[in-house]
Design a protein around this motif. Sequence first.
Motif, PDB file in Angstrom:
ATOM      1  N   GLU A  21       0.721  -1.234  -0.080  1.00  9.28           N
ATOM      2  CA  GLU A  21       0.070  -0.075  -0.085  1.00  9.28           C
ATOM      3  C   GLU A  21       1.048   1.154  -0.039  1.00  9.28           C
ATOM      4  OE1 GLU A  21      -2.756   0.105   3.153  1.00  9.28           O
ATOM      5  OE2 GLU A  21      -3.920  -1.871   2.666  1.00  9.28           O
ATOM      6  N   GLY A  22       0.256   2.464  -0.524  1.00  9.16           N
ATOM      7  CA  GLY A  22       1.124   3.543  -0.154  1.00  9.16           C
ATOM      8  C   GLY A  22       1.431   3.932  -1.536  1.00  9.16           C
ATOM      9  N   ALA A  23       2.174   5.247  -1.441  1.00  9.03           N
ATOM     10  CA  ALA A  23       2.606   5.779  -2.945  1.00  9.03           C
ATOM     11  C   ALA A  23       3.702   5.220  -3.498  1.00  9.03           C
ATOM     12  CB  ALA A  23       2.860   7.411  -2.438  1.00  9.03           C
ATOM     13  N   PRO A  24       3.923   5.338  -4.680  1.00 10.47           N
ATOM     14  CA  PRO A  24       5.003   4.917  -5.435  1.00 10.47           C
ATOM     15  C   PRO A  24       6.168   5.372  -4.938  1.00 10.47           C
ATOM     16  CG  PRO A  24       3.402   5.420  -7.225  1.00 10.47           C
ATOM     17  CD  PRO A  24       3.085   5.883  -5.864  1.00 10.47           C
ATOM     18  N   ALA A  25       7.551   4.579  -4.780  1.00  8.85           N
ATOM     19  CA  ALA A  25       8.365   4.738  -4.330  1.00  8.85           C
ATOM     20  C   ALA A  25       9.470   5.399  -5.421  1.00  8.85           C
ATOM     21  CB  ALA A  25       9.302   3.862  -3.358  1.00  8.85           C
ATOM     22  N   PRO A  26      10.282   6.431  -4.981  1.00  4.71           N
ATOM     23  CA  PRO A  26      11.219   6.514  -6.126  1.00  4.71           C
ATOM     24  C   PRO A  26      12.244   5.812  -6.855  1.00  4.71           C
ATOM     25  CG  PRO A  26      11.539   8.061  -4.243  1.00  4.71           C
ATOM     26  CD  PRO A  26      10.584   7.299  -3.988  1.00  4.71           C
ATOM     27  N   GLY A  27      12.561   4.833  -5.565  1.00  4.09           N
ATOM     28  CA  GLY A  27      13.538   3.885  -6.045  1.00  4.09           C
ATOM     29  C   GLY A  27      12.839   2.241  -6.009  1.00  4.09           C
ATOM     30  N   GLY A  28      11.641   2.195  -6.164  1.00  6.48           N
ATOM     31  CA  GLY A  28      10.955   0.926  -6.098  1.00  6.48           C
ATOM     32  C   GLY A  28      10.771   0.345  -4.905  1.00  6.48           C
ATOM     33  N   LEU A  29      10.649  -0.902  -4.958  1.00  8.11           N
ATOM     34  CA  LEU A  29      10.285  -1.571  -3.451  1.00  8.11           C
ATOM     35  C   LEU A  29      11.208  -2.455  -3.315  1.00  8.11           C
ATOM     36  CD1 LEU A  29       6.356  -2.132  -3.779  1.00  8.11           C
ATOM     37  CD2 LEU A  29       7.500  -0.513  -2.307  1.00  8.11           C
ATOM     38  N   ILE A  30      11.724  -2.776  -2.089  1.00 15.76           N
ATOM     39  CA  ILE A  30      12.322  -3.893  -1.624  1.00 15.76           C
ATOM     40  C   ILE A  30      11.456  -4.793  -0.721  1.00 15.76           C
ATOM     41  CG2 ILE A  30      14.727  -5.071  -0.606  1.00 15.76           C
ATOM     42  CD1 ILE A  30      16.154  -2.659  -1.693  1.00 15.76           C
ATOM     43  N   GLY A  31      10.912  -5.873  -1.167  1.00 11.81           N
ATOM     44  CA  GLY A  31       9.893  -6.429  -0.279  1.00 11.81           C
ATOM     45  C   GLY A  31       8.851  -5.320  -0.204  1.00 11.81           C
ATOM     46  N   LEU A  32       8.433  -5.077   1.114  1.00  9.08           N
ATOM     47  CA  LEU A  32       7.373  -4.019   1.218  1.00  9.08           C
ATOM     48  C   LEU A  32       7.872  -2.690   1.554  1.00  9.08           C
ATOM     49  CD1 LEU A  32       6.684  -3.345   4.681  1.00  9.08           C
ATOM     50  CD2 LEU A  32       6.332  -5.776   4.784  1.00  9.08           C
ATOM     51  N   PHE A  33       9.286  -2.722   1.428  1.00  7.48           N
ATOM     52  CA  PHE A  33       9.756  -1.544   1.783  1.00  7.48           C
ATOM     53  C   PHE A  33      10.128  -0.424   0.614  1.00  7.48           C
ATOM     54  CE2 PHE A  33      11.550  -4.170   5.262  1.00  7.48           C
ATOM     55  CZ  PHE A  33      10.592  -4.028   6.185  1.00  7.48           C
ATOM     56  N   PRO A  34       9.337   0.863   0.565  1.00  4.72           N
ATOM     57  CA  PRO A  34       9.742   1.557  -0.407  1.00  4.72           C
ATOM     58  C   PRO A  34      11.177   2.244  -0.298  1.00  4.72           C
ATOM     59  CG  PRO A  34       7.515   2.376   0.755  1.00  4.72           C
ATOM     60  CD  PRO A  34       8.292   1.138   1.556  1.00  4.72           C
ATOM     61  N   VAL A  35      11.893   2.065  -1.421  1.00  6.42           N
ATOM     62  CA  VAL A  35      13.307   2.744  -1.480  1.00  6.42           C
ATOM     63  C   VAL A  35      13.255   4.447  -1.613  1.00  6.42           C
ATOM     64  CG1 VAL A  35      15.583   2.705  -2.483  1.00  6.42           C
ATOM     65  CG2 VAL A  35      14.141   0.757  -2.252  1.00  6.42           C
ATOM     66  N   LEU A  36      13.581   5.063  -0.634  1.00  2.57           N
ATOM     67  CA  LEU A  36      13.420   6.509  -0.601  1.00  2.57           C
ATOM     68  C   LEU A  36      14.538   7.277  -1.274  1.00  2.57           C
ATOM     69  CD1 LEU A  36      11.914   7.003   2.969  1.00  2.57           C
ATOM     70  CD2 LEU A  36      10.695   6.581   0.645  1.00  2.57           C
ATOM     71  N   SER A  37      15.842   6.640  -0.965  1.00  4.83           N
ATOM     72  CA  SER A  37      16.972   7.272  -1.767  1.00  4.83           C
ATOM     73  C   SER A  37      18.108   6.160  -1.776  1.00  4.83           C
ATOM     74  CB  SER A  37      17.539   8.696  -0.924  1.00  4.83           C
ATOM     75  OG  SER A  37      18.000   8.026   0.500  1.00  4.83           O
ATOM     76  N   GLU A  38      19.058   6.337  -2.642  1.00  6.69           N
ATOM     77  CA  GLU A  38      19.738   5.150  -2.800  1.00  6.69           C
ATOM     78  C   GLU A  38      21.284   5.716  -3.337  1.00  6.69           C
ATOM     79  OE1 GLU A  38      20.066   0.706  -4.779  1.00  6.69           O
ATOM     80  OE2 GLU A  38      18.391   2.287  -5.272  1.00  6.69           O
ATOM     81  N   THR A  39      22.301   5.361  -2.988  1.00  4.78           N
ATOM     82  CA  THR A  39      23.702   5.348  -3.476  1.00  4.78           C
ATOM     83  C   THR A  39      24.164   3.870  -3.312  1.00  4.78           C
ATOM     84  OG1 THR A  39      24.921   5.863  -1.692  1.00  4.78           O
ATOM     85  CG2 THR A  39      23.863   7.849  -2.770  1.00  4.78           C
ATOM     86  N   PRO A  40      25.350   3.642  -4.020  1.00  4.82           N
ATOM     87  CA  PRO A  40      26.032   2.199  -3.889  1.00  4.82           C
ATOM     88  C   PRO A  40      26.332   1.896  -2.401  1.00  4.82           C
ATOM     89  CG  PRO A  40      26.963   3.294  -5.745  1.00  4.82           C
ATOM     90  CD  PRO A  40      26.063   4.339  -5.136  1.00  4.82           C
ATOM     91  N   GLU A  41      26.540   3.028  -1.468  1.00  6.30           N
ATOM     92  CA  GLU A  41      27.163   2.999  -0.073  1.00  6.30           C
ATOM     93  C   GLU A  41      26.006   3.092   1.022  1.00  6.30           C
ATOM     94  OE1 GLU A  41      28.582   5.219  -2.213  1.00  6.30           O
ATOM     95  OE2 GLU A  41      30.061   3.832  -2.702  1.00  6.30           O
TER      96      GLU A  41
END
Length: 160
Positions: free
Chosen positions: A72-92
């Motif tokens: 549920e919820g708004a689409p995440a900028p980085g997609g989902l990992i499991g049920l967790f929306p990815v909000l920001s991401e770098t390799p580290e």
Amino acid sequence: MIGTVREVTPNVDAGTVLTGAQFIDAFRVEVGAAALNAREACTRMVLHGPRWALLRLRNILVRPFGLKTSGEGAPAPGGLIGLFPVLSETPERLVAGFDDSHLDFRIVVDISGNAASRQVTSTTLVRTHNLLGRTYLALIMPFHKLVVRNMMGRIVEPVR
């Protein structure tokens, strides 16, 4: 020692990740020379293992209270990992989580060290909004450390 999960002092700027967080903890695991980025580490934590039964139970229990459940919820900028929306991401560093009526939640997965000796740190931050959020947090706390330790252990399993 590779594969040993230990609780560590959180080392994230809570004001940047989740302003007003009332709960924060962190766990670290040594992964040796394993070449992985924050997304891969988070994926290993979240998508492997038996904890999905607990999440299904959680979804059943919170639905009557109008709380968000998996997917549920708004689409995440980085997609989902499991049920967790990815909000920001770098390799580290990967930041995932969501805001809900009862509480806001973030998980931060950090990769540190050098090519010969890497560590993965998972930091959990929670900001509650009301009595329901504080009650929910109190109810899951007995399980939180056990679940996170188990999740962190799964980061190393594929590289052993």
